[in-house]
Design a protein around this motif. Sequence first.
Motif, mmCIF file in Angstrom:
data_model
loop_
_atom_site.group_PDB
_atom_site.id
_atom_site.type_symbol
_atom_site.label_atom_id
_atom_site.label_comp_id
_atom_site.label_asym_id
_atom_site.label_seq_id
_atom_site.Cartn_x
_atom_site.Cartn_y
_atom_site.Cartn_z
ATOM 1 N N THR A 268 55.264 35.542 36.994
ATOM 2 C CA THR A 268 54.191 36.141 37.791
ATOM 3 C C THR A 268 54.763 37.090 38.833
ATOM 4 O OG1 THR A 268 53.111 33.996 37.566
ATOM 5 C CG2 THR A 268 52.099 35.573 39.075
ATOM 6 N N ILE A 269 55.824 36.622 39.540
ATOM 7 C CA ILE A 269 56.409 37.448 40.597
ATOM 8 C C ILE A 269 56.979 38.737 40.021
ATOM 9 C CG2 ILE A 269 58.361 37.585 42.205
ATOM 10 C CD1 ILE A 269 57.847 34.608 42.809
ATOM 11 N N MET A 270 57.718 38.599 38.906
ATOM 12 C CA MET A 270 58.321 39.789 38.309
ATOM 13 C C MET A 270 57.241 40.771 37.843
ATOM 14 S SD MET A 270 61.510 39.628 38.734
ATOM 15 C CE MET A 270 62.329 40.815 37.680
ATOM 16 N N SER A 271 56.148 40.226 37.275
ATOM 17 C CA SER A 271 55.112 41.144 36.784
ATOM 18 C C SER A 271 54.393 41.795 37.966
ATOM 19 C CB SER A 271 54.132 40.423 35.860
ATOM 20 O OG SER A 271 53.404 39.482 36.584
ATOM 21 N N PHE A 272 54.109 41.014 39.030
ATOM 22 C CA PHE A 272 53.523 41.607 40.233
ATOM 23 C C PHE A 272 54.460 42.674 40.795
ATOM 24 C CE2 PHE A 272 49.977 39.089 42.353
ATOM 25 C CZ PHE A 272 49.490 38.608 41.170
ATOM 26 N N ALA B 190 43.327 50.850 46.643
ATOM 27 C CA ALA B 190 42.883 50.861 45.253
ATOM 28 C C ALA B 190 44.028 50.506 44.314
ATOM 29 C CB ALA B 190 42.331 52.243 44.902
ATOM 30 N N GLY B 191 45.210 51.102 44.571
ATOM 31 C CA GLY B 191 46.367 50.865 43.718
ATOM 32 C C GLY B 191 46.749 49.401 43.689
ATOM 33 N N ARG B 192 46.615 48.751 44.849
ATOM 34 C CA ARG B 192 46.978 47.344 44.910
ATOM 35 C C ARG B 192 45.934 46.477 44.212
ATOM 36 N NH1 ARG B 192 50.896 44.475 46.846
ATOM 37 N NH2 ARG B 192 50.357 42.314 47.254
ATOM 38 N N ALA B 193 44.664 46.811 44.432
ATOM 39 C CA ALA B 193 43.595 46.056 43.766
ATOM 40 C C ALA B 193 43.748 46.161 42.244
ATOM 41 C CB ALA B 193 42.233 46.603 44.188
ATOM 42 N N ALA B 194 44.182 47.343 41.781
ATOM 43 C CA ALA B 194 44.250 47.610 40.342
ATOM 44 C C ALA B 194 45.272 46.751 39.624
ATOM 45 C CB ALA B 194 44.564 49.092 40.111
ATOM 46 N N PHE B 195 46.213 46.151 40.350
ATOM 47 C CA PHE B 195 47.134 45.272 39.620
ATOM 48 C C PHE B 195 47.046 43.817 40.047
ATOM 49 C CE2 PHE B 195 50.072 46.277 43.138
ATOM 50 C CZ PHE B 195 50.681 45.059 43.355
ATOM 51 N N VAL B 196 46.641 43.539 41.306
ATOM 52 C CA VAL B 196 46.610 42.144 41.751
ATOM 53 C C VAL B 196 45.608 41.342 40.921
ATOM 54 C CG1 VAL B 196 45.942 40.615 43.643
ATOM 55 C CG2 VAL B 196 47.440 42.546 44.093
ATOM 56 N N PHE B 197 44.373 41.872 40.753
ATOM 57 C CA PHE B 197 43.342 41.082 40.074
ATOM 58 C C PHE B 197 43.600 40.940 38.571
ATOM 59 C CE2 PHE B 197 41.421 42.701 44.032
ATOM 60 C CZ PHE B 197 41.238 41.482 44.660
ATOM 61 N N PRO B 198 43.893 42.045 37.843
ATOM 62 C CA PRO B 198 44.183 41.880 36.414
ATOM 63 C C PRO B 198 45.404 41.000 36.143
ATOM 64 C CG PRO B 198 43.787 44.189 36.924
ATOM 65 C CD PRO B 198 43.854 43.468 38.216
ATOM 66 N N LEU B 199 46.495 41.203 36.904
ATOM 67 C CA LEU B 199 47.710 40.427 36.656
ATOM 68 C C LEU B 199 47.512 38.955 37.000
ATOM 69 C CD1 LEU B 199 50.591 42.811 37.830
ATOM 70 C CD2 LEU B 199 49.986 42.186 35.501
ATOM 71 N N SER B 200 46.724 38.667 38.058
ATOM 72 C CA SER B 200 46.419 37.280 38.385
ATOM 73 C C SER B 200 45.644 36.632 37.251
ATOM 74 C CB SER B 200 45.575 37.199 39.661
ATOM 75 O OG SER B 200 46.226 37.818 40.723
ATOM 76 N N PHE B 201 44.716 37.380 36.681
ATOM 77 C CA PHE B 201 43.918 36.892 35.560
ATOM 78 C C PHE B 201 44.835 36.531 34.383
ATOM 79 C CE2 PHE B 201 41.594 37.805 31.605
ATOM 80 C CZ PHE B 201 40.582 36.864 31.714
ATOM 81 N N LEU B 202 45.749 37.444 34.038
ATOM 82 C CA LEU B 202 46.694 37.191 32.945
ATOM 83 C C LEU B 202 47.585 35.996 33.261
ATOM 84 C CD1 LEU B 202 47.849 40.805 31.963
ATOM 85 C CD2 LEU B 202 46.380 39.247 30.661
ATOM 86 N N GLU C 193 47.895 25.140 39.434
ATOM 87 C CA GLU C 193 48.876 26.230 39.389
ATOM 88 C C GLU C 193 48.211 27.603 39.353
ATOM 89 O OE1 GLU C 193 51.201 25.099 35.981
ATOM 90 O OE2 GLU C 193 52.951 24.718 37.228
ATOM 91 N N LYS C 194 46.903 27.615 39.046
ATOM 92 C CA LYS C 194 46.224 28.906 38.920
ATOM 93 C C LYS C 194 45.991 29.550 40.285
ATOM 94 C CE LYS C 194 44.129 28.005 34.491
ATOM 95 N NZ LYS C 194 42.948 28.015 33.632
ATOM 96 N N ILE C 195 45.841 30.856 40.260
ATOM 97 C CA ILE C 195 45.594 31.595 41.495
ATOM 98 C C ILE C 195 44.089 31.805 41.629
ATOM 99 C CG2 ILE C 195 46.203 33.667 42.792
ATOM 100 C CD1 ILE C 195 48.485 34.056 40.671
ATOM 101 N N SER C 196 43.492 31.158 42.652
ATOM 102 C CA SER C 196 42.046 31.272 42.832
ATOM 103 C C SER C 196 41.681 32.676 43.300
ATOM 104 C CB SER C 196 41.580 30.248 43.869
ATOM 105 O OG SER C 196 42.018 30.659 45.142
#
Lengths: 434, 434
Positions: free
Chosen positions: A112-116, A354-366, A376-379
């Motif tokens: 997760t950290i590496m992908s973020f 916007a740039g941050r929103a564009a990866f935090v939410f999709p990557l958290s979902f994945l 362990e999930k990210i609420s």
Amino acid sequence: MAALLSAAISRVHMLSTSDHASVVSINLFVALLCACIVIGHLLEESRWINESITALLIGLCTGVIILLTTGMKSSHLMVFSEDLFFIYLLPPIIFNAGFQVKKKQFFRNFITIMSFGAIGTLVSCAIITLGVTQMFKRLDVGPLDIGDYLAIGAIFAATDSVCTLQVLNQDETPLLYSLVFGEGVVNDATSVVLFNAIQSFDITHMDHRIALQFIGNFFYLFVSSTMLGVLTGLLSAYIIKKLYFGRHSTDREVALMMLMAYLSYMLAELFYLSGILTVFFCGIVMSHYTWHNVTESSRITTKHTFATLSFVAEIFIFVYVGMDALDIEKWRFVSNSPGTSVAVSSVLLVLVLAGRAAFVFPLSFLSNLAKKTQNEKISFRQQVIIWWAGLMRGAVSMALAYNKFTSLGHTHLRGNAIMITSTITVVLFSTVVR
Amino acid sequence: MAALLSAAISRVHMLSTSDHASVVSINLFVALLCACIVIGHLLEESRWINESITALLIGLCTGVIILLTTGMKSSHLMVFSEDLFFIYLLPPIIFNAGFQVKKKQFFRNFITIMSFGAIGTLVSCAIITLGVTQMFKRLDVGPLDIGDYLAIGAIFAATDSVCTLQVLNQDETPLLYSLVFGEGVVNDATSVVLFNAIQSFDITHMDHRIALQFIGNFFYLFVSSTMLGVLTGLLSAYIIKKLYFGRHSTDREVALMMLMAYLSYMLAELFYLSGILTVFFCGIVMSHYTWHNVTESSRITTKHTFATLSFVAEIFIFVYVGMDALDIEKWRFVSNSPGTSVAVSSVLLVLVLAGRAAFVFPLSFLSNLAKKTQNEKISFRQQVIIWWAGLMRGAVSMALAYNKFTSLGHTHLRGNAIMITSTITVVLFSTVVR
């Protein structure tokens, strides 16, 4: 006797005037750093202020004083030197980040950290680049090419891992802390790698082959830098374990750890790799292996020494940035077109959000899809915090902006001057308002 | 893919070649420092070798390798910079000397130590100056004036407090240890003060008034430097005690102590005082007052950090000296007249022996007169040990010699080149043969 003495003193005076200017500026800087630490400590209880902001404000005030005493000519004591930043100030900050990271949480959430950190930074950079390419043409910022736009993307994709952490608490929210902290560090490294990759390519003539080269270069830098850091860290552990068996000497151990950490950074620079990534992974390996082979007093010493060096380097950068923020040369361009400057800063802030929103939410979902237990999930609430906590822009952004848009600390082009002042505005705004 | 990568790498290559030479030399230096520590540790059991000698030898070997690879052109990577030495390397060494000194023994023997350190250095300097004035005229060394002779006296009156201590043991012979160590430090400071005083006066036109000025200047420097150091030390103790009451933060405490120690040195330089004396007394006051107001982990951290910094700075100087010892430019002059050079080195060694004997025995006699119990007196055997242990010449002598006889690291006059090579010979000889 007094006359004799004053004659004697003036003699000594003349002799050493040549480099006295640098002595004066070192004195002022050291005194300001002390002041920042004391004031930062006094204001520790406050929610709204911390050492970084104190350092920025003290730098600003000193800048005003210098500006007034030199007759509005300059507001800083020394010209911004990339060498100073990239050879002396950045290594201790990044090494300490690797050294102090909670490894259990870090490696549990490694993917997760590496992908973020890596993918997120790329997404963020792409969105900011696209945004500024569209918006800046309309705003009449000045002559910027595609390389400049990509550089802006890389600069504003770098979150400030240090400021960030002052919002979160390691004991109360361990998962969030490790995610945001780990992301911040990998992100720092990624944006520097990305920035260097952009700098070294002629992006104006973009084609299929160059794009492939670019990606190849990026992965080559990423993998080999990490390997070098891990190897140097392991080597230090091996040396200290094998050679020092049975007779430990704290001073030697501490000296070896400091020198080898620095060596890893400089080796990476020697081989044209990313020193940041190398020294970060060297820090992780050293705290995981080397640190357990040394004496108790070496452990305490290294832990606090690295933290202190990192702390001082950060304050130094913030004082410097505060002092430089008032540089009259840059604001002269801006005062001719205040509207453009405000617009540029606002556009950048919105794009960062916007740039941050564009990866935090999709990557958290994945990331959540891959986890089995609910715990362990990210609420969603945690996702919002991750998004918000990583919005701050700090020293790394500043250093990259200076690297890109100034030559030897001076700005001659209008577009470049606006970029520097906007970077300063975004850093100030995102650090103070959070 | 390999072709793409190599193309990519060569791109990055071109971009950063400009300051790549300095990256290479930093790498080599850091790697050499690590090697010195490891080898020095392996050879710790040996009576005949230590880190200083290892560093000198490693520097020499590296010098030979560089000499061969560059085709006999130069043997060093960087030009000797006084700034590097006096602004970065010397302060941690001297501060640590003050910080680690056993204060009880130091203050009990304060008058003896100060007289050995201050009066002894003056006597030693006077004898060496007189000796070289007489001998060098016969040896045809080259055009040296009285200022040069006085400078030679000051340079060779500086004992190496660090090497010295490796002969004595703090627990077995506490009185001797504190005398020799204390003397070494005060002596370092005195010879630098003396050297600066000599440098800043036009001694060729010596008369009554200038002599008085000279003495006045010397005392002014001595007293005000000491006061500044004590004041800065007390201020740091006050700040840490008052402000940090009840809530201690190790990183802040360590950072404040380091910064204020450095500030004391730089303030002294700002006011044209002796930074050495200032930072030495600041170290004493800090270890006596400040150190007791901080947390346990701050105590361990500061103790070892200061020792480590001092240790690394010393090794750095020795590696540098070893590397520079082979500088072809200087030996070229010497090879034209090998007899003169050997004679100069021998004369200097004999004068150092005589100069030291001339104050150790008389001052010990005077000191014994003032002591009441037999136990506190310095026996003849102890006097011989003090005399012999203080014969080594080290980093401070080297730095002063470079300061005096080179300009920007280069030597153009034959006399100056012979002085540098002789200093190197005396340092090597007195360090290795003891």
